[in-house]
Design a protein around this motif. Sequence first.
Motif, PDB file in Angstrom:
ATOM      1  N   LEU A  83       1.061  11.586  -2.133  1.00 24.77           N
ATOM      2  CA  LEU A  83       0.454  10.322  -2.557  1.00 24.77           C
ATOM      3  C   LEU A  83       1.095   9.134  -1.850  1.00 24.77           C
ATOM      4  O   LEU A  83       0.405   8.165  -1.497  1.00 24.77           O
ATOM      5  CB  LEU A  83       0.553  10.174  -4.070  1.00 24.77           C
ATOM      6  CG  LEU A  83      -0.266  11.176  -4.884  1.00 24.77           C
ATOM      7  CD1 LEU A  83       0.000  11.006  -6.369  1.00 24.77           C
ATOM      8  CD2 LEU A  83      -1.747  11.055  -4.572  1.00 24.77           C
ATOM      9  N   LEU A  84       2.396   9.195  -1.635  1.00 25.84           N
ATOM     10  CA  LEU A  84       3.071   8.141  -0.875  1.00 25.84           C
ATOM     11  C   LEU A  84       2.534   8.082   0.557  1.00 25.84           C
ATOM     12  O   LEU A  84       2.260   6.995   1.087  1.00 25.84           O
ATOM     13  CB  LEU A  84       4.581   8.369  -0.856  1.00 25.84           C
ATOM     14  CG  LEU A  84       5.324   8.143  -2.172  1.00 25.84           C
ATOM     15  CD1 LEU A  84       6.771   8.608  -2.028  1.00 25.84           C
ATOM     16  CD2 LEU A  84       5.266   6.688  -2.590  1.00 25.84           C
ATOM     17  N   LEU A  85       2.368   9.239   1.176  1.00 21.57           N
ATOM     18  CA  LEU A  85       1.831   9.288   2.542  1.00 21.57           C
ATOM     19  C   LEU A  85       0.414   8.739   2.616  1.00 21.57           C
ATOM     20  O   LEU A  85       0.065   8.012   3.545  1.00 21.57           O
ATOM     21  CB  LEU A  85       1.869  10.723   3.076  1.00 21.57           C
ATOM     22  CG  LEU A  85       3.246  11.269   3.416  1.00 21.57           C
ATOM     23  CD1 LEU A  85       3.172  12.759   3.741  1.00 21.57           C
ATOM     24  CD2 LEU A  85       3.853  10.501   4.569  1.00 21.57           C
ATOM     25  N   VAL A  86      -0.401   9.056   1.632  1.00 21.23           N
ATOM     26  CA  VAL A  86      -1.775   8.541   1.588  1.00 21.23           C
ATOM     27  C   VAL A  86      -1.761   7.022   1.484  1.00 21.23           C
ATOM     28  O   VAL A  86      -2.506   6.321   2.186  1.00 21.23           O
ATOM     29  CB  VAL A  86      -2.575   9.180   0.422  1.00 21.23           C
ATOM     30  CG1 VAL A  86      -3.887   8.458   0.187  1.00 21.23           C
ATOM     31  CG2 VAL A  86      -2.808  10.658   0.693  1.00 21.23           C
ATOM     32  N   ARG A  91      -2.460   1.639   4.108  1.00 23.29           N
ATOM     33  CA  ARG A  91      -1.954   0.297   4.432  1.00 23.29           C
ATOM     34  C   ARG A  91      -1.646   0.144   5.923  1.00 23.29           C
ATOM     35  O   ARG A  91      -1.113  -0.862   6.352  1.00 23.29           O
ATOM     36  CB  ARG A  91      -0.685   0.007   3.628  1.00 23.29           C
ATOM     37  CG  ARG A  91      -0.913  -0.058   2.139  1.00 23.29           C
ATOM     38  CD  ARG A  91       0.372  -0.398   1.442  1.00 23.29           C
ATOM     39  NE  ARG A  91       0.244  -0.244   0.001  1.00 23.29           N
ATOM     40  CZ  ARG A  91       1.164  -0.666  -0.858  1.00 23.29           C
ATOM     41  NH1 ARG A  91       2.267  -1.249  -0.430  1.00 23.29           N
ATOM     42  NH2 ARG A  91       0.996  -0.484  -2.142  1.00 23.29           N
ATOM     43  N   ASN A  92      -1.967   1.179   6.695  1.00 25.82           N
ATOM     44  CA  ASN A  92      -1.711   1.179   8.144  1.00 25.82           C
ATOM     45  C   ASN A  92      -0.243   0.937   8.481  1.00 25.82           C
ATOM     46  O   ASN A  92       0.085   0.233   9.436  1.00 25.82           O
ATOM     47  CB  ASN A  92      -2.593   0.159   8.863  1.00 25.82           C
ATOM     48  CG  ASN A  92      -4.054   0.523   8.779  1.00 25.82           C
ATOM     49  OD1 ASN A  92      -4.410   1.679   8.920  1.00 25.82           O
ATOM     50  ND2 ASN A  92      -4.887  -0.454   8.528  1.00 25.82           N
ATOM     51  N   LEU A  93       0.642   1.505   7.672  1.00 23.98           N
ATOM     52  CA  LEU A  93       2.070   1.419   7.911  1.00 23.98           C
ATOM     53  C   LEU A  93       2.537   2.655   8.665  1.00 23.98           C
ATOM     54  O   LEU A  93       1.871   3.686   8.654  1.00 23.98           O
ATOM     55  CB  LEU A  93       2.826   1.302   6.588  1.00 23.98           C
ATOM     56  CG  LEU A  93       2.505   0.077   5.723  1.00 23.98           C
ATOM     57  CD1 LEU A  93       3.190   0.192   4.381  1.00 23.98           C
ATOM     58  CD2 LEU A  93       2.922  -1.204   6.436  1.00 23.98           C
ATOM     59  N   GLU A  94       3.698   2.549   9.282  1.00 23.45           N
ATOM     60  CA  GLU A  94       4.270   3.692   9.949  1.00 23.45           C
ATOM     61  C   GLU A  94       5.228   4.414   9.011  1.00 23.45           C
ATOM     62  O   GLU A  94       5.953   3.770   8.253  1.00 23.45           O
ATOM     63  CB  GLU A  94       5.016   3.265  11.210  1.00 23.45           C
ATOM     64  CG  GLU A  94       4.077   2.801  12.306  1.00 23.45           C
ATOM     65  CD  GLU A  94       4.806   2.571  13.617  1.00 23.45           C
ATOM     66  OE1 GLU A  94       5.795   3.301  13.884  1.00 23.45           O
ATOM     67  OE2 GLU A  94       4.388   1.691  14.350  1.00 23.45           O
TER      68      GLU A  94
END
Length: 98
Positions: A83-86, A91-94
């Motif tokens: 869920l964190l990865l999703v 949010r288009n974060l790396e």
Amino acid sequence: MHKKFALAIMMFTFLTPIAHAEYPTDVIVLDKAGIAKLTDDQLIDTYENALVEIDASRSFHATSGFSPKEYKDFKALLKFRLLLLVEIHSRNLEIPQF
């Protein structure tokens, strides 16, 4: 010879109780029609649960050290990570690299 075989079976059975333990699964396997009936949110959630279950099962078989509670906790942690990865992706974060 039969006594040795019986003894080996008994030793395997009693020395490996973890192999006979039942581990909880949250995944209900649906057929194609059942999958088609899922809402978008249910489809994503079901996919995530299946992914977590597969990863947890692989990890369990590689280590053979989880109790049923530890297995359930481990699956919850895998789901949290997913869920964190999703959310990071949305949010288009790396993803931080180590």
